[in-house]
Design a protein around this motif. Sequence first.
Motif, PDB file in Angstrom:
ATOM      1  N   UNK A   1       2.434 -71.212 -27.132  1.00  0.00           N
ATOM      2  CA  UNK A   1       3.891 -71.190 -27.333  1.00  0.00           C
ATOM      3  C   UNK A   1       4.408 -69.769 -27.478  1.00  0.00           C
ATOM      4  N   UNK A   2       3.641 -68.906 -28.139  1.00  0.00           N
ATOM      5  CA  UNK A   2       4.051 -67.496 -28.261  1.00  0.00           C
ATOM      6  C   UNK A   2       4.145 -66.850 -26.893  1.00  0.00           C
ATOM      7  N   UNK A   3       3.126 -67.059 -26.071  1.00  0.00           N
ATOM      8  CA  UNK A   3       3.111 -66.454 -24.736  1.00  0.00           C
ATOM      9  C   UNK A   3       4.251 -66.996 -23.873  1.00  0.00           C
ATOM     10  N   UNK A   4       4.488 -68.287 -23.966  1.00  0.00           N
ATOM     11  CA  UNK A   4       5.589 -68.883 -23.203  1.00  0.00           C
ATOM     12  C   UNK A   4       6.915 -68.235 -23.588  1.00  0.00           C
ATOM     13  N   UNK A   5       7.111 -68.029 -24.868  1.00  0.00           N
ATOM     14  CA  UNK A   5       8.352 -67.421 -25.364  1.00  0.00           C
ATOM     15  C   UNK A   5       8.442 -65.942 -24.989  1.00  0.00           C
ATOM     16  N   UNK A   6       7.346 -65.216 -25.167  1.00  0.00           N
ATOM     17  CA  UNK A   6       7.385 -63.762 -25.002  1.00  0.00           C
ATOM     18  C   UNK A   6       7.351 -63.306 -23.558  1.00  0.00           C
ATOM     19  N   UNK A   7       6.703 -64.079 -22.699  1.00  0.00           N
ATOM     20  CA  UNK A   7       6.507 -63.590 -21.339  1.00  0.00           C
ATOM     21  C   UNK A   7       7.396 -64.246 -20.303  1.00  0.00           C
ATOM     22  N   UNK A   8       8.318 -65.082 -20.751  1.00  0.00           N
ATOM     23  CA  UNK A   8       9.302 -65.557 -19.784  1.00  0.00           C
ATOM     24  C   UNK A   8      10.287 -64.419 -19.556  1.00  0.00           C
ATOM     25  N   UNK A   9      10.881 -64.386 -18.403  1.00  0.00           N
ATOM     26  CA  UNK A   9      11.796 -63.291 -18.079  1.00  0.00           C
ATOM     27  C   UNK A   9      13.194 -63.811 -17.939  1.00  0.00           C
ATOM     28  N   UNK A  10      14.169 -63.242 -18.540  1.00  0.00           N
ATOM     29  CA  UNK A  10      14.063 -62.214 -19.574  1.00  0.00           C
ATOM     30  C   UNK A  10      13.709 -62.844 -20.914  1.00  0.00           C
ATOM     31  N   UNK A  11      13.252 -62.006 -21.836  1.00  0.00           N
ATOM     32  CA  UNK A  11      12.858 -62.490 -23.158  1.00  0.00           C
ATOM     33  C   UNK A  11      14.027 -63.179 -23.842  1.00  0.00           C
ATOM     34  N   UNK A  12      15.193 -62.562 -23.756  1.00  0.00           N
ATOM     35  CA  UNK A  12      16.405 -63.142 -24.316  1.00  0.00           C
ATOM     36  C   UNK A  12      17.360 -63.428 -23.161  1.00  0.00           C
ATOM     37  N   UNK A  13      18.046 -64.572 -23.219  1.00  0.00           N
ATOM     38  CA  UNK A  13      19.034 -64.917 -22.192  1.00  0.00           C
ATOM     39  C   UNK A  13      20.200 -63.938 -22.265  1.00  0.00           C
TER      40      UNK A  13
ATOM     41  N   UNK B   1      -3.725 -62.854 -34.290  1.00  0.00           N
ATOM     42  CA  UNK B   1      -4.687 -63.758 -34.936  1.00  0.00           C
ATOM     43  C   UNK B   1      -4.823 -63.424 -36.418  1.00  0.00           C
ATOM     44  N   UNK B   2      -4.529 -62.192 -36.761  1.00  0.00           N
ATOM     45  CA  UNK B   2      -4.694 -61.715 -38.138  1.00  0.00           C
ATOM     46  C   UNK B   2      -3.338 -61.428 -38.788  1.00  0.00           C
TER      47      UNK B   2
ATOM     48  N   UNK C   1       5.935 -52.364 -29.146  1.00  0.00           N
ATOM     49  CA  UNK C   1       6.941 -53.074 -29.928  1.00  0.00           C
ATOM     50  C   UNK C   1       6.396 -54.355 -30.535  1.00  0.00           C
ATOM     51  N   UNK C   2       7.271 -54.993 -31.301  1.00  0.00           N
ATOM     52  CA  UNK C   2       6.885 -56.243 -31.977  1.00  0.00           C
ATOM     53  C   UNK C   2       6.486 -57.313 -30.971  1.00  0.00           C
ATOM     54  N   UNK C   3       7.155 -57.344 -29.824  1.00  0.00           N
ATOM     55  CA  UNK C   3       6.805 -58.350 -28.822  1.00  0.00           C
ATOM     56  C   UNK C   3       5.377 -58.137 -28.326  1.00  0.00           C
ATOM     57  N   UNK C   4       4.927 -56.887 -28.253  1.00  0.00           N
ATOM     58  CA  UNK C   4       3.548 -56.596 -27.852  1.00  0.00           C
ATOM     59  C   UNK C   4       2.581 -57.087 -28.933  1.00  0.00           C
ATOM     60  N   UNK C   5       2.927 -56.837 -30.185  1.00  0.00           N
ATOM     61  CA  UNK C   5       2.083 -57.303 -31.281  1.00  0.00           C
ATOM     62  C   UNK C   5       1.958 -58.825 -31.260  1.00  0.00           C
ATOM     63  N   UNK C   6       3.085 -59.517 -31.196  1.00  0.00           N
ATOM     64  CA  UNK C   6       3.061 -60.974 -31.260  1.00  0.00           C
ATOM     65  C   UNK C   6       2.470 -61.609 -30.005  1.00  0.00           C
ATOM     66  N   UNK C   7       2.396 -60.869 -28.912  1.00  0.00           N
ATOM     67  CA  UNK C   7       1.811 -61.401 -27.693  1.00  0.00           C
ATOM     68  C   UNK C   7       0.332 -61.106 -27.542  1.00  0.00           C
TER      69      UNK C   7
END
Length: 198
Positions: free
Chosen positions: A146-158, A108-109, A97-103
């Motif tokens: 910041x991307x990793x902090x956002x994407x890998x906190x659990x849950x991604x969305x409150x 970088x590209x 998914x997109x979260x995998x891409x952005x994480x």
Amino acid sequence: MNVRLPCRICGALILDSTAERTGGLCMPCKGGYRASIEARRHGRARDHAIATSPQAQLWAALLHQVRQEAAGIQGLSHPQQLYYASSMLLGAVLRGGMQHYFGGVATEHYKLAQDGLMAMGATRALRLLLDARQLLFGAGLPNETARHERLYRRPLFAENEARSAMRLNALNAEFNRLAPDLERRLSAYARQHGLLDQ
């Protein structure tokens, strides 16, 4: 003397003694696993055909060059960079998914992937990418930390952001549906720019 008889279902030759014990069936047909054997055989043939395709060879060459050469992606021509970044995007989204891409490192590209989708006329895929970035990060694309902090906190969305999670799932599903079209566009782009033989 061993006499061989054809299986009543698949036609494979079996010993007459086996045919007598199994009612004229080979062991895979008798056991009910002939279909899975055939599926694996066809899958291996399909995988081999894909692995030896010109597109797979192009991908392997680009990947090798980016990973093994000191210049990395900068050592590729501009069309190769766009192809590479767009392919990385497609693969990452299909895997997770997109979260995998952005994480991942493919981000970088990100700008090259955007430009690649635009150059290929994949405007719907580009729109999905931009929508996912907006949903996940807002207006801009933050740095890796910041991307990793956002994407890998659990849950991604409150819990109160259930609609956001549903929207991200819908974006991923729609991108997956576009994957065959995007693969065709990648192939056409590679041919158009001389990355693949005509």
